[in-house]
Design an enzyme around this catalytic site. Structure first.
Site, short mmCIF file in Angstrom:
data_model
loop_
_atom_site.label_atom_id
_atom_site.label_comp_id
_atom_site.label_asym_id
_atom_site.label_seq_id
_atom_site.Cartn_x
_atom_site.Cartn_y
_atom_site.Cartn_z
N GLN A 73 0.82 -1.23 0.00
CA GLN A 73 0.00 0.00 0.00
C GLN A 73 0.84 1.27 0.00
O GLN A 73 0.34 2.35 -0.29
CB GLN A 73 -0.92 0.03 1.23
N HIS A 127 -7.34 -9.05 6.28
CA HIS A 127 -7.40 -8.00 5.26
C HIS A 127 -5.97 -7.59 4.85
O HIS A 127 -5.68 -7.48 3.65
CB HIS A 127 -8.17 -6.80 5.83
N GLU A 128 -5.11 -7.40 5.84
CA GLU A 128 -3.73 -6.98 5.54
C GLU A 128 -2.94 -8.09 4.87
O GLU A 128 -2.14 -7.84 3.97
CB GLU A 128 -3.01 -6.50 6.81
N LEU A 131 -7.37 1.92 3.31
CA LEU A 131 -6.74 3.22 3.03
C LEU A 131 -6.44 3.40 1.55
O LEU A 131 -6.28 4.52 1.08
CB LEU A 131 -5.44 3.36 3.86
N HIS A 180 -3.43 -8.13 1.24
CA HIS A 180 -2.64 -7.12 0.51
C HIS A 180 -1.30 -7.70 0.06
O HIS A 180 -0.80 -7.35 -1.02
CB HIS A 180 -2.37 -5.90 1.39
#
Ligand code: NI
Length: 161
Positions: free
Chosen positions: A48, A129-130, A88, A133
């Protein structure tokens, strides 16, 4: 470090293992935590911010910031739960996502110390969720087609505003 948004190709790539976990990562983790706080997020993963390494940070309410380096999800519960998620990298979009309620994860912290954690509820959700990524997966990928179209329309509208 700057947050990348939906549409950036880096968000779709798989992150590489951190090797070795050296002192540099204490600094990187600190910076990531700062960016996460500035964005009022509860998690932030390397990709991210354009860092294609397997690292993410999590900070949920009534908990300390946590750093996960080279994480492995070693178990998930059969039981699933639906909960509203945002990201984000997709600001302004919130949708219910179904995920296992509990997760067991093994990782190293910013000091290079290994740990195993059993998390449930919100912590388990943010970890999943992370972790996604790091695999180039975004939460919108986990929505039904109807939900995803709704989320993308919201995103487009917001981007043009
Ligand atoms: Ni996210």
């Amino acid at each position: 470090m700057e947050i990348l948004y939906l549409g950036n190709e880096l968000l779709r790539q798989k992150a590489l293992p951190v090797k070795p976990i050296n002192r540099e990562y204490e600094k990187i983790a600190e910076e990531m935590i700062e960016i996460m706080h500035l964005g009022k997020g509860v998690g932030l993963a390397g990709p991210q911010v354009g860092l294609m390494k397997r690292i993410f940070v999590v900070h949920i309410e009534r908990d300390e910031p946590r750093v996960f380096i080279n994480p492995t999800i070693i178990g998930t519960s059969q039981e699933q739960e639906s909960y509203e998620e945002g990201c984000l990298s997709v600001p302004g979009v919130w949708e219910d996502v179904i995920r296992p309620r509990k997760v067991q994860v093994q990782a190293w912290n910013e000091k290079g110390r290994p740990f195993t954690l059993e998390a449930d509820s919100i912590l388990a959700r943010v970890i999943q969720h992370e972790y996604d990524h790091l695999e180039g997966i975004l939460f919108i990928d986990r929505l039904s087609e109807i939900q995803r179209n709704k989320a993308l329309a919201k995103w487009e509208k917001r981007r043009r505003a």
